[in-house]
Write a protein that holds these residues in place. Structure first.
Motif, PDB file in Angstrom:
ATOM      1  N   PRO A 150       0.795  -1.238   0.000  1.00 44.16           N
ATOM      2  CA  PRO A 150       0.000   0.000   0.000  1.00 44.16           C
ATOM      3  C   PRO A 150       0.826   1.286   0.000  1.00 44.16           C
ATOM      4  O   PRO A 150       0.286   2.348  -0.263  1.00 44.16           O
ATOM      5  CB  PRO A 150      -0.836  -0.119   1.278  1.00 44.16           C
ATOM      6  N   GLN A 151       2.120   1.203   0.239  1.00 47.56           N
ATOM      7  CA  GLN A 151       2.944   2.413   0.335  1.00 47.56           C
ATOM      8  C   GLN A 151       3.749   2.680  -0.945  1.00 47.56           C
ATOM      9  O   GLN A 151       4.812   3.280  -0.875  1.00 47.56           O
ATOM     10  CB  GLN A 151       3.901   2.299   1.527  1.00 47.56           C
ATOM     11  N   VAL A 152       3.255   2.260  -2.102  1.00 44.45           N
ATOM     12  CA  VAL A 152       3.995   2.503  -3.338  1.00 44.45           C
ATOM     13  C   VAL A 152       4.056   4.003  -3.629  1.00 44.45           C
ATOM     14  O   VAL A 152       3.194   4.776  -3.195  1.00 44.45           O
ATOM     15  CB  VAL A 152       3.391   1.748  -4.552  1.00 44.45           C
ATOM     16  N   ASP A 153       5.060   4.394  -4.383  1.00 46.46           N
ATOM     17  CA  ASP A 153       5.245   5.788  -4.790  1.00 46.46           C
ATOM     18  C   ASP A 153       4.375   6.044  -6.022  1.00 46.46           C
ATOM     19  O   ASP A 153       4.811   5.897  -7.158  1.00 46.46           O
ATOM     20  CB  ASP A 153       6.726   6.038  -5.088  1.00 46.46           C
ATOM     21  N   VAL A 154       3.128   6.394  -5.761  1.00 44.01           N
ATOM     22  CA  VAL A 154       2.147   6.580  -6.837  1.00 44.01           C
ATOM     23  C   VAL A 154       2.543   7.741  -7.746  1.00 44.01           C
ATOM     24  O   VAL A 154       2.331   7.693  -8.956  1.00 44.01           O
ATOM     25  CB  VAL A 154       0.730   6.778  -6.257  1.00 44.01           C
ATOM     26  N   ALA A 155       3.139   8.782  -7.190  1.00 46.13           N
ATOM     27  CA  ALA A 155       3.559   9.927  -8.016  1.00 46.13           C
ATOM     28  C   ALA A 155       4.594   9.492  -9.048  1.00 46.13           C
ATOM     29  O   ALA A 155       4.538   9.928 -10.210  1.00 46.13           O
ATOM     30  CB  ALA A 155       4.122  11.040  -7.129  1.00 46.13           C
ATOM     31  N   TYR A 156       5.532   8.645  -8.668  1.00 44.99           N
ATOM     32  CA  TYR A 156       6.541   8.115  -9.603  1.00 44.99           C
ATOM     33  C   TYR A 156       5.864   7.328 -10.731  1.00 44.99           C
ATOM     34  O   TYR A 156       6.161   7.530 -11.907  1.00 44.99           O
ATOM     35  CB  TYR A 156       7.522   7.221  -8.829  1.00 44.99           C
ATOM     36  N   ILE A 157       4.930   6.449 -10.365  1.00 43.81           N
ATOM     37  CA  ILE A 157       4.215   5.644 -11.364  1.00 43.81           C
ATOM     38  C   ILE A 157       3.458   6.551 -12.322  1.00 43.81           C
ATOM     39  O   ILE A 157       3.561   6.411 -13.544  1.00 43.81           O
ATOM     40  CB  ILE A 157       3.245   4.662 -10.672  1.00 43.81           C
ATOM     41  N   ARG A 158       2.713   7.497 -11.780  1.00 46.36           N
ATOM     42  CA  ARG A 158       1.909   8.388 -12.621  1.00 46.36           C
ATOM     43  C   ARG A 158       2.785   9.238 -13.540  1.00 46.36           C
ATOM     44  O   ARG A 158       2.447   9.464 -14.695  1.00 46.36           O
ATOM     45  CB  ARG A 158       1.032   9.281 -11.747  1.00 46.36           C
ATOM     46  N   ARG A 159       3.923   9.708 -13.027  1.00 38.61           N
ATOM     47  CA  ARG A 159       4.816  10.540 -13.851  1.00 38.61           C
ATOM     48  C   ARG A 159       5.301   9.779 -15.074  1.00 38.61           C
ATOM     49  O   ARG A 159       5.230  10.280 -16.194  1.00 38.61           O
ATOM     50  CB  ARG A 159       6.013  11.016 -13.028  1.00 38.61           C
ATOM     51  N   TRP A 160       5.765   8.550 -14.870  1.00 40.70           N
ATOM     52  CA  TRP A 160       6.273   7.782 -16.014  1.00 40.70           C
ATOM     53  C   TRP A 160       5.149   7.384 -16.961  1.00 40.70           C
ATOM     54  O   TRP A 160       5.325   7.425 -18.187  1.00 40.70           O
ATOM     55  CB  TRP A 160       7.067   6.572 -15.540  1.00 40.70           C
ATOM     56  N   LEU A 161       3.996   7.026 -16.452  1.00 42.55           N
ATOM     57  CA  LEU A 161       2.886   6.652 -17.335  1.00 42.55           C
ATOM     58  C   LEU A 161       2.425   7.848 -18.166  1.00 42.55           C
ATOM     59  O   LEU A 161       2.102   7.700 -19.348  1.00 42.55           O
ATOM     60  CB  LEU A 161       1.734   6.043 -16.538  1.00 42.55           C
ATOM     61  N   ARG A 162       2.431   9.048 -17.580  1.00 40.20           N
ATOM     62  CA  ARG A 162       2.085  10.255 -18.369  1.00 40.20           C
ATOM     63  C   ARG A 162       3.107  10.469 -19.477  1.00 40.20           C
ATOM     64  O   ARG A 162       2.742  10.839 -20.594  1.00 40.20           O
ATOM     65  CB  ARG A 162       2.006  11.483 -17.461  1.00 40.20           C
TER      66      ARG A 162
END
Length: 187
Positions: A150-162
């Motif tokens: 549950p503590q994944v770095d969602v901002a990192y994931i979203r940045r690369w997917l964008r």
């Protein structure tokens, strides 16, 4: 069976100074729900210009290269498929050179396997790879990984997917957000 192969693979890549990370089913086993996987997927921190080093590793390891023309196949697909004859396990060695892949390899997580340090993709990078692949099984893997981490770095994931969205016609961000939302509904 997999452990001995992963240990041999890591030692061979380390001896050649080739950075790498395990992705695919082996990484899902580390972060998500246990499931059957029949292969090993490895992103290499080198481009196709280092094919001779990888062919040397395959020969030294006793792996059968699964193409008659490795140079042509790698030039077209960036993948060198091999088979470990002793175990029957397929190994896909994926050549890379993008900024994302370089950063993901730097973020790889060292895990001890049979006394050898093996580099596994960070949990966020496994999620990104699975979202990009986009098959139903991959998205199920993302769901299970998110539930267990549950503590994944969602901002990192979203940045690369964008960034990937801007470079191609698929909407990877939306695909991730759908799984992210479903994660919350499963809690």
């Amino acid at each position: 069976m997999f452990e001995a192969l992963l240990s041999k693979l890591a030692r061979g890549l380390d001896r050649r100074g080739i950075p790498y990370m395990l992705i695919g089913g082996q990484a899902v086993l580390l972060y998500g729900e246990p499931r059957l996987t029949r292969d090993v997927d490895v992103t290499l921190g080198v481009g196709p210009e280092k094919l001779s080093l990888i062919l040397d590793l395959a020969k030294e390891s006793g792996w059968k290269v699964l193409t008659d023309s490795p140079a042509d196949f790698v030039a077209q697909t960036l993948v060198l498929p091999c088979l470990d004859s002793s175990s029957g396990i397929r190994i896909d060695l994926v050549f890379s050179f993008s900024a994302y892949e370089r950063q993901a390899i730097e973020r790889a997580r060292p895990i001890q396997v049979e006394g050898t340090t093996v580099q596994y993709a960070a949990v966020e990078d496994v999620i990104i790879h699975k979202v990009v692949a986009g098959r139903p099984r991959d998205l199920e893997d993302v769901h299970s990984i998110l539930l267990k981490n549950p503590q994944v770095d969602v901002a990192y994931i979203r940045r690369w997917l964008r960034e990937f969205d801007a470079a191609q016609e698929e909407d990877l961000s939306t695909r991730f957000e759908e799984v992210w939302k479903a994660r919350g509904e499963s809690s």
